[in-house]
Write an enzyme that holds these catalytic residues in place. Structure first.
Site, PDB file in Angstrom:
ATOM      1  N   SER A 230      -2.859  -6.297  -4.524  1.00  0.00           N
ATOM      2  CA  SER A 230      -2.777  -4.906  -4.793  1.00  0.00           C
ATOM      3  C   SER A 230      -4.125  -4.300  -5.267  1.00  0.00           C
ATOM      4  O   SER A 230      -5.069  -4.367  -4.753  1.00  0.00           O
ATOM      5  CB  SER A 230      -1.429  -4.487  -5.471  1.00  0.00           C
ATOM      6  OG  SER A 230      -1.194  -2.994  -5.347  1.00  0.00           O
ATOM      7  N   GLU A 345       5.688  -3.536   3.133  1.00  0.00           N
ATOM      8  CA  GLU A 345       4.976  -2.884   1.987  1.00  0.00           C
ATOM      9  C   GLU A 345       5.461  -1.598   1.522  1.00  0.00           C
ATOM     10  O   GLU A 345       5.284  -1.192   0.503  1.00  0.00           O
ATOM     11  CB  GLU A 345       3.523  -2.737   2.491  1.00  0.00           C
ATOM     12  CG  GLU A 345       2.882  -4.049   2.815  1.00  0.00           C
ATOM     13  CD  GLU A 345       2.282  -4.747   1.707  1.00  0.00           C
ATOM     14  OE1 GLU A 345       2.726  -4.325   0.555  1.00  0.00           O
ATOM     15  OE2 GLU A 345       1.475  -5.660   1.871  1.00  0.00           O
ATOM     16  N   HIS A 446       6.261  -5.416  -1.011  1.00  0.00           N
ATOM     17  CA  HIS A 446       4.782  -5.296  -1.717  1.00  0.00           C
ATOM     18  C   HIS A 446       4.844  -6.373  -3.008  1.00  0.00           C
ATOM     19  O   HIS A 446       5.709  -5.944  -3.757  1.00  0.00           O
ATOM     20  CB  HIS A 446       4.562  -3.982  -2.169  1.00  0.00           C
ATOM     21  CG  HIS A 446       2.991  -3.709  -2.882  1.00  0.00           C
ATOM     22  ND1 HIS A 446       2.077  -3.996  -1.874  1.00  0.00           N
ATOM     23  CD2 HIS A 446       2.807  -3.301  -3.965  1.00  0.00           C
ATOM     24  CE1 HIS A 446       0.777  -3.974  -2.983  1.00  0.00           C
ATOM     25  NE2 HIS A 446       1.312  -3.572  -3.954  1.00  0.00           N
TER      26      HIS A 446
END
Length: 540
Positions: A230, A345, A446
């Site tokens: 990320s 995601e 995610h």
């Protein structure tokens, strides 16, 4: 989509996912200080660490190593300065404080020694018998939208990779207003006329420290891989573009995110305007007044309504030009890259803002989002049925959140980077929670790959991990280990993973999950569309 909205989307989407994961207080603490621990000698003095065992392999662990001076007082919002030397033996058995942050993410569990501006510490895991060796090195940067995270988080624990013969390092870097405030006054006092990006400068300084000192831990300074997830992945893409880290890294790993596409950083001028608005908001009339304010006051103000989020900018020094321009010109680090994103995601409910997943509701959202480009969007992300709305809405939500920026990085590096790129698609959903309150996932969310990739499933007691989860983790971790060691994820016993290259109208990509295999990814038209559909202010 504006840059502000892009960064807000990164934080909100990450926070929403984190809150849903129910990870609070799931990780056991490690043992306390151990007497007569192993010692290493670095440039600033002698460190005493801990002995630990992982997977039957003896390790040496050194926590809370200062790689730069405390960025407090007159050093607040300045580039990191060298750490001071010490006399005698310094205990390196406790994690240092985590950097100032607001606690926005429910899945972050810390083993850090409190929270402080004095937070520029790193941690090293190395095999017990590594003295004098030249082992490959991984330097890993945490995620958290540039507003949260810490090198002490158990999901980033380096023991699993160290047991495979890799010296593993996690790094703390400044966050939020402390890491990314830009002001004309800061640019004026900088010898480089730069402002912002202090968190990224921290990372570059840590990377330099590792290069200069890792041999003492048995690491090879010529075989450093940088990795992250990320915001950590975005950081890796930025470090590859920065001249300040040139020659310090041999390979790179990016898990979901890059400072490209819809997450491209704003100009210095735009960041300075944001900084001036913040200074006005907190009632500061000078840089001196801002530096004199308590850290807690500044941190609290970051959460006030109307305060824009802080993140990287094109400062003219760490990033001399927009990353898109650097990558397009082939001026980034020419190193092998392992990069990819996850199957979930985003989620269609985020896109629809909890409206029913009907074709009419979906079309309305897409038309509002894309305006004149809506028809093309609906061709690429069709929603004629409820099932299509769920599938396309999840894909579009994830693309607009972070998968598009990841693809853009992969594609530019593949075209101009003069080194192999290995592109993955992680699909393993987390299982149900052990307490039964959370059902098994429908896709890989995610951040969901972190524990699998770094071999840390066992420490996370929220989920009822299965043999399938452990098998997927073994595959992904072995891919990572092989890549860190050789620049190629392929190794004996693993499904073959070809480098990304044109094939049958798409690119080779590795799906990693219950049935790991190579497939042809044909999603380039989606990402080309998103690149064109961005408004001018979102372009570099």
């Amino acid at each position: 989509m504006s840059q502000l909205r892009s960064r807000r989307g990164l934080r909100r989407a990450t926070a929403a996912l984190a809150a849903a994961l129910l990870l609070a207080s799931a990780w056991p603490a490690l043992a306390g200080d151990a007497p007569a621990g192993p010692e290493v000698h670095v440039a600033t003095g002698t460190l005493e660490g801990l002995r630990e065992d992982a997977h039957g392999v003896g390790l040496r662990v050194f926590r809370g190593i200062p790689y730069a001076a405390a960025p407090t007082g007159r050093l607040r919002w300045r580039a990191p300065q060298p750490a001071a030397a010490w006399q005698g033996v310094r205990k390196a058995q406790r994690f240092g404080p985590r950097c100032m942050q607001r606690g926005l993410f429910g899945d972050m569990v810390f083993r850090s020694d409190g929270m402080s501006e004095d937070c520029l510490y790193l941690n090293v895991w190395t095999p017990a018998q590594a003295s004098g060796a030249k082992l490959p090195v991984l330097v890993y940067f945490y995620g958290g939208g540039f507003v949260g995270g810490d090198g002490s988080e158990p999901r980033y624990d380096g023991a699993g990779l160290a047991a495979k013969g890799i010296v593993t390092v996690t790094v703390n870097y400044r966050l939020d207003v402390f890491g990314f405030l830009a002001l004309p006054a800061l640019a004026d006092e900088s010898p480089h006329h730069a402002a912002g990006n202090y968190g990224l400068l921290d990372q570059a300084a840590a990377l330099r420290w590792v290069h200069d000192n890792i041999a003492a831990f048995g690491g090879d300074p010529g075989a450093i891989t940088i990795g992250g997830e990320s915001a950590g992945s975005m950081s890796v893409s930025a470090l590859m573009a920065s001249p300040l880290s040139r020659g310090l890294l041999r390979r790179a790993i990016g898990e979901s995110g890059a400072v490209l596409g819809n997450l491209a950083p704003p100009s210095l001028a735009a960041a300075e305007k944001q900084g001036e608005a913040f200074a006005k908001h907190v009632g500061a009339h000078s840089l001196a007044q801002l530096r004199a304010m308590p850290a807690a006051t500044l941190l609290e103000a970051c959460g006030d309504k109307g305060v824009a989020e802080f993140g990287p900018d094109v400062d003219g020094w760490f990033l001399p030009r927009p990353p898109e321009a650097i990558y397009q010109a082939g001026e980034q680090a020419h190193v092998p890259l392992l990069v990819g994103s996850n199957s979930q995601e985003g989620y269609y409910a985020y896109l629809l803002q909890d409206a029913a997943p009907t074709p009419d509701a979906y079309r309305a959202v897409v038309r509002k989002q894309f305006g004149a480009h809506a028809d093309e969007a609906l061709r690429l992300y069709p929603g004629a049925t409820g099932a299509e709305v769920k599938a396309s809405g999840t894909a579009l939500s994830g693309d607009m959140f972070i998968a598009f920026s990841t693809w853009r990085w992969m594609d530019l590096q593949r075209r101009t980077g003069d080194a192999p790129v290995y592109y993955y698609y992680f699909t393993q959903p987390r299982p149900a929670s052990r307490d039964g309150r959370q059902p098994a996932g429908t896709g890989a969310v995610h951040s969901g790959e972190i524990e699998y990739a770094l071999g840390n499933l066992a420490g996370n007691r929220v989920y009822a991990w299965t043999d399938e989860d452990r098998a997927v983790s073994a595959t992904l971790q072995d891919y990572f280990a092989a890549f860190i060691k050789t620049g190629d994820p392929n190794a004996a016993g693993l499904p073959h993973w070809p480098a990304a290259a044109p094939a049958d109208g798409g690119l080779w990509r590795q799906e990693i999950g219950p049935h790991t295999h190579t497939f042809v990814d044909r999603n380039a038209p989606r990402y080309g569309f998103l690149q064109r559909a961005l408004p001018p202010e979102a372009q570099p």
